[in-house]
Motif scaffolding. Structure first.
Motif, PDB file in Angstrom:
ATOM      1  N   GLY A 382     -60.196 -77.549-100.033  1.00 27.33           N
ATOM      2  CA  GLY A 382     -58.894 -77.241-100.059  1.00 27.33           C
ATOM      3  C   GLY A 382     -57.722 -78.567-100.119  1.00 27.33           C
ATOM      4  N   TYR A 383     -58.440 -79.941 -99.819  1.00 24.43           N
ATOM      5  CA  TYR A 383     -57.684 -81.033 -99.823  1.00 24.43           C
ATOM      6  C   TYR A 383     -57.881 -81.752-100.936  1.00 24.43           C
ATOM      7  CZ  TYR A 383     -57.545 -80.599 -94.525  1.00 24.43           C
ATOM      8  OH  TYR A 383     -57.416 -79.956 -93.188  1.00 24.43           O
ATOM      9  N   TYR A 384     -56.811 -82.317-101.355  1.00 23.51           N
ATOM     10  CA  TYR A 384     -56.578 -83.015-102.571  1.00 23.51           C
ATOM     11  C   TYR A 384     -56.773 -84.623-102.278  1.00 23.51           C
ATOM     12  CZ  TYR A 384     -54.601 -85.560-106.779  1.00 23.51           C
ATOM     13  OH  TYR A 384     -54.279 -86.256-107.780  1.00 23.51           O
ATOM     14  N   ILE A 385     -57.758 -85.194-103.007  1.00 21.04           N
ATOM     15  CA  ILE A 385     -58.287 -86.476-103.025  1.00 21.04           C
ATOM     16  C   ILE A 385     -58.068 -87.188-104.288  1.00 21.04           C
ATOM     17  CG2 ILE A 385     -60.031 -88.156-102.524  1.00 21.04           C
ATOM     18  CD1 ILE A 385     -61.603 -85.884-101.039  1.00 21.04           C
ATOM     19  N   PRO A 386     -56.922 -88.263-104.280  1.00 24.20           N
ATOM     20  CA  PRO A 386     -56.511 -88.701-105.750  1.00 24.20           C
ATOM     21  C   PRO A 386     -57.538 -89.662-106.328  1.00 24.20           C
ATOM     22  CG  PRO A 386     -55.031 -89.247-103.599  1.00 24.20           C
ATOM     23  CD  PRO A 386     -56.279 -88.569-103.188  1.00 24.20           C
ATOM     24  N   LYS A 387     -57.254 -89.936-107.522  1.00 22.76           N
ATOM     25  CA  LYS A 387     -57.984 -90.904-108.331  1.00 22.76           C
ATOM     26  C   LYS A 387     -57.650 -92.027-107.747  1.00 22.76           C
ATOM     27  CE  LYS A 387     -58.584 -92.621-112.889  1.00 22.76           C
ATOM     28  NZ  LYS A 387     -58.342 -92.541-114.283  1.00 22.76           N
ATOM     29  N   GLY A 388     -58.799 -93.348-107.864  1.00 22.24           N
ATOM     30  CA  GLY A 388     -58.556 -94.433-107.207  1.00 22.24           C
ATOM     31  C   GLY A 388     -58.242 -94.709-105.638  1.00 22.24           C
ATOM     32  N   CYS A 389     -58.859 -93.540-105.049  1.00 20.84           N
ATOM     33  CA  CYS A 389     -58.807 -93.515-103.602  1.00 20.84           C
ATOM     34  C   CYS A 389     -59.922 -94.336-102.729  1.00 20.84           C
ATOM     35  CB  CYS A 389     -58.753 -92.237-103.021  1.00 20.84           C
ATOM     36  SG  CYS A 389     -58.735 -91.855-101.314  1.00 20.84           S
ATOM     37  N   MET A 390     -59.613 -94.892-101.855  1.00 20.96           N
ATOM     38  CA  MET A 390     -60.721 -95.804-101.081  1.00 20.96           C
ATOM     39  C   MET A 390     -61.319 -94.620-100.095  1.00 20.96           C
ATOM     40  SD  MET A 390     -60.383 -98.813 -98.516  1.00 20.96           S
ATOM     41  CE  MET A 390     -59.699-100.015 -99.515  1.00 20.96           C
ATOM     42  N   VAL A 391     -62.710 -94.458-100.347  1.00 21.89           N
ATOM     43  CA  VAL A 391     -63.347 -93.395 -99.432  1.00 21.89           C
ATOM     44  C   VAL A 391     -64.371 -93.963 -98.401  1.00 21.89           C
ATOM     45  CG1 VAL A 391     -64.623 -91.234 -99.200  1.00 21.89           C
ATOM     46  CG2 VAL A 391     -63.065 -91.662-101.061  1.00 21.89           C
TER      47      VAL A 391
END
Length: 520
Positions: A382-391
């Motif tokens: 249910g959480y949104y993780i953006p494109k280009g996100c550092m994980v």
């Protein structure tokens, strides 16, 4: 062409619809839990530049979550404090999570764009990694274990026997020399090899530069445009110096290997074997460049991580003499008193295996690992993780999770063994977290584990690890402390002494190796 009012309105509507489409999930799905963010800068000045792994662990507790979100100057960051979430994202969804973020200090200031550990996911990265895996694989491990035996027996153990107070130097010489030999096949001085010493200093500085928060320029990228003569831009001087040293290390050993190949004297190594494999192929020049670039990566990565793990083992044995004695009893029962440990003993040393696992758990050699980056947007629980996100997977938090490892700050190998049998129902640091996740997992993990095993078994077999004495003859108490960088962690310098064990004729066991000055 002149647009009329209706055309302008139509184009504006099209643009609006495009924006709504691109961001259609954002208004409906929340980001992972986070600290409040300041306008423009986000959380940039809340993230510490040292011990970030501990900060994120404590932040997760504060927010009541094991996945959290931060921003720095518009850049998205997701930190994961849980092994199973990390596996779900970085392994099961590896197609989306296998790239690397752009690190301004490393890529722009230093210019280190050809190190495959930090490359974006793509064909160039695949070319470099394929070269690594073609030469170093579980199938060829027995070949490399012969070289590991040589460096431990001809280098590390005689050095400790003859100079027991400088253990850290001896470990660095052994591991650095082994890495140089495996990569380039060059002869190595048993003591103070200048190339090994130069490489350690350079790789330590380069690894520090790769830490996302170590230098402010990696948080505020626009600082890279400030001229070097402006006060406060020492990072530019540091970057230039690291670049010069990396170039020397990339070119010098490689050219020496080429010379030895021309002379017909080059032993088996990553460079010689890889060049021979592609000799005569249409793309040989490209492959030769990839081999040279990959060689530097292998040379550096093996040294940094293995030294950290070996020194953590020695520190743990120093402050836990009861564990040390129990491990020595096990080694003696298997190896006996008249020979040195080898790799055939490994399956019969379960307590030592448990110690090695606990070494990797207690002080993870890469507390925050290397950051991944998403190539597309995603949704997790249910959480949104953006494109280009550092994980970032917080290896320290994963391996110091109280639910999985009670009293995580305590060094306790019994977590992994019961009644002399290794447990298979507990998270194994050697398999999960320590060497990364998914497609970016460290391809040299099996070699690193073999090196740590032999150093541990051999040291325990021959020597007692005990406190150094002060000027009054009293033992110096050592409190475990580790470096502040979150990309690599190793013990801060500590005093100890290694003495030949009673009942062991150490000189006789090492007799054939004591005269070795150059390890080939």
């Amino acid at each position: 062409m002149i647009l009329n009012f209706r055309d302008i309105v139509f184009l504006c509507l099209c643009g609006l619809l495009h924006i709504i489409y691109r961001n259609r999930r954002k208004p409906h799905l929340p980001l992972p839990p986070s600290l409040p963010r300041w306008p423009l800068v986000g959380n940039a000045f809340q993230i510490p530049r040292t011990y970030a792994h501990i900060f994120y662990q404590e932040l997760g507790r504060k927010l009541g979550t094991k996945i959290m979100y931060l921003e720095t100057f518009g850049k998205s960051i997701v930190v994961v404090n849980d092994a199973w979430i990390a596996k779900e994202l970085l392994e099961k969804r590896s197609a989306l999570y296998s790239s690397r973020p752009h690190i301004t200090m490393l890529h722009d200031v230093i210019g280190a764009t050809d190190h495959f550990a930090f490359m974006p996911y793509g064909d160039e990265w695949r070319n470099h990694r394929r070269l690594f895996q073609q030469h170093f694989s579980p199938k060829t491990l027995s070949r490399d274990e012969e070289r590991i035996l040589d460096f431990v027996r001809k280098g590390l153990l005689p050095n400790i026997y003859q100079d027991p107070r400088h253990v850290h130097d001896h470990v660095r010489s052994c591991v650095g020399g082994l890495s140089l030999s495996l990569t380039y096949g060059l002869p190595v001085l048993r003591n103070c090899d200048p190339l090994v010493r130069q490489s350690e200093e350079t790789f330590t500085a380069a690894v520090a530069a790769a830490a996302p928060g170590k230098f402010l320029v990696s948080i505020v990228p626009m600082l890279k445009y400030i001229p070097e003569w402006v006060p406060g831009t020492t990072f530019k001087t540091i970057g230039r110096q690291i670049d010069e040293q990396l170039t020397l290390l990339k070119e010098g050993p490689y050219l020496n290997t080429l010379k030895n190949m021309d002379d017909g004297t080059a032993p088996v190594s990553f460079v010689s074997t890889s060049l021979e494999r592609y000799q005569g192929t249409p793309d040989f020049e490209n492959q030769a460049l990839y081999i040279k670039q990959t060689a530097l990566q292998i040379f550096g990565a093996a040294s940094e991580s293995s030294v950290a793990a070996a020194m953590t083992f020695i520190l743990a044995m120093l402050i836990h003499p009861d564990i040390q004695r129990k491990a020595q009893q096990e080694v003696d029962s298997v190896v006996g008193m008249d020979r040195l440990p080898d790799f055939s003993d490994r399956p019969r040393l379960p307590y030592l295996s448990a110690i090695v696992k606990e070494v990797l758990r207690w002080n993870p050699i890469g507390p925050m690992g290397l950051p991944h980056m998403t190539t597309e947007e995603d949704v997790y629980e249910g959480y949104y993780i953006p494109k280009g996100c550092m994980v970032m997977s917080n290896t320290y938090a994963i391996l110091h999770d109280e639910e999985t490892f009670p009293n995580p700050k305590e060094f306790n190998p019994n977590r992994f063994i019961k009644d002399g049998i290794l447990l298979d129902d507990i998270l194994d640091p050697a398999v999960i977290a320590t060497f990364g996740f998914g497609r970016r997992i460290c391809p040299g993990a099996h070699t690193a584990l073999s090196t740590l095993y032999l150093i541990s078994a051999s040291t325990l077999s021959l020597f007692d690890i005990s406190p150094a004495l002060d000027t009054e003859g009293k033992p110096i108490k050592v409190v475990p402390e580790f470096t502040a960088a979150s990309v690599a962690s190793k013990p801060l310098p500590f005093d100890c002494k290694l003495t030949p064990r009673q009942g062991k004729d150490v000189k006789d066991l090492l007799q054939e190796y004591l005269g070795t000055e150059v390890i080939l």
